[in-house]
Design a protein around this motif. Sequence first.
Motif, PDB file in Angstrom:
ATOM      1  N   ARG A 136       6.139   2.518  -0.861  1.00 43.11           N
ATOM      2  CA  ARG A 136       5.302   1.324  -0.686  1.00 43.11           C
ATOM      3  C   ARG A 136       6.077   0.302   0.148  1.00 43.11           C
ATOM      4  O   ARG A 136       7.010  -0.335  -0.350  1.00 43.11           O
ATOM      5  CB  ARG A 136       4.913   0.735  -2.035  1.00 43.11           C
ATOM      6  N   GLN A 141       0.845  -1.186   0.000  1.00 44.05           N
ATOM      7  CA  GLN A 141       0.000   0.000   0.000  1.00 44.05           C
ATOM      8  C   GLN A 141       0.896   1.257   0.000  1.00 44.05           C
ATOM      9  O   GLN A 141       2.036   1.231   0.465  1.00 44.05           O
ATOM     10  CB  GLN A 141      -0.902   0.026   1.240  1.00 44.05           C
ATOM     11  N   ASP A 142       0.329   2.324  -0.527  1.00 41.39           N
ATOM     12  CA  ASP A 142       1.093   3.581  -0.557  1.00 41.39           C
ATOM     13  C   ASP A 142       0.963   4.321   0.780  1.00 41.39           C
ATOM     14  O   ASP A 142      -0.147   4.488   1.311  1.00 41.39           O
ATOM     15  CB  ASP A 142       0.588   4.495  -1.677  1.00 41.39           C
TER      16      ASP A 142
END
Length: 286
Positions: A259, A235-236
Motif C-alpha cells: 500500500r 490503495q492496494d
Amino acid sequence: MRYVPAVLLSLCLVMSCDPDGDDSTQDAGTEQDAGTGQDAGTGQDAGTNQDAGIIPDAGSTPDAGAGEDAGTTTPDAGSTPDAGTGEDAGTTTPDAGSTPDAGTPPDAGTIETPCGIPYLGDPNGALDFTITALGPDLRSSPLTTGSTLTVIEPIQGGRVSFVGVRDVVNMDPCGVSLLGALRNPETGRVVLDSRTVNLQRSPEGKGSSTDADDASFSNIPLCPNQWSNKDIYGQDYELVVILKDRLGKKSLQKTLTVRPACNVPGEDAFCRCMCKANYVLGSPCP
C-alpha cells in the motif's frame, strides 16, 4: 746234510711237504688264528663295525633343531601382514574429513567477478533475495505482504518509490538487472523502472542495494498520476521485483501486495495532490 731218496723227494713235491722234512700241515702259527683271522680286533668288531659312534645316531640325523622347525618354515603371526601393515580403515577409504563437504564448493572468496566484488554464495545454489524499499527516513527495510510503500520525491522531480533488494545469495553481484514495477490489479496497468547495479556485499556474504546510493534501487515512477484510475496512496497495488544476473543465467521474480503512502514529513500534502486519481498534469498543488 741229509740226503733224501728220490722217491721220497718226488712224493714230497707232490704233497708239498717242507724240504727240510718238517710237517707240511698249517699249524696254529700259519693258520688264520684269532690274531690273523678276522678276530674281534681285525674283523668288523664293535670297534671297526659301524657302531653307535659311526652309524648316524640321533645326533647326526636331522633332528628337530636342524630341520625346518616352526620358527624357520611357516610365517608366524609376526611375519604375515597384520592389521598394521595391511590397508586398514585409516589408509583405504576416505573419511568424512577428506570428502567434499559443504565448505568445499567454490564460495565467495574463490570466484573472481568483473567488478571485484566477491561472488555471493554458491554458483550452483538457488538464487534468493528479500524485497526492500526506502522509508520516510531514507533507510531501507524489508517488505512483506501488506507493507507500506513510501512515495518519495527524487532529484529528477515527480514522485517515486525506491525499491531494492537485500540478502541476495548465490549470484554474481556485478551488473545485476533490477526491475521494480507497480501494477494496478483492477486495470492491469503497470509502471516500472529497470536498471543495472552492482550489489553491495555484507560481511555475511550476502548482497544488497545501498541506502546511500538511490541508483542501486529501482526508481518506480508513480506520480504525477497519469496511469491509474485510483489514488496511488491508501490503495492496494501489486509490487513486482525481478532480479537477473548479467549473463541471464539466473533470474528470480517476487510479488507482494503493498500500500503506497505519502508519509514523508512536510511533503504529504503535495504528494497527495500529484498522486490522486485523474490528476491533470500541470495542475497546481498546495
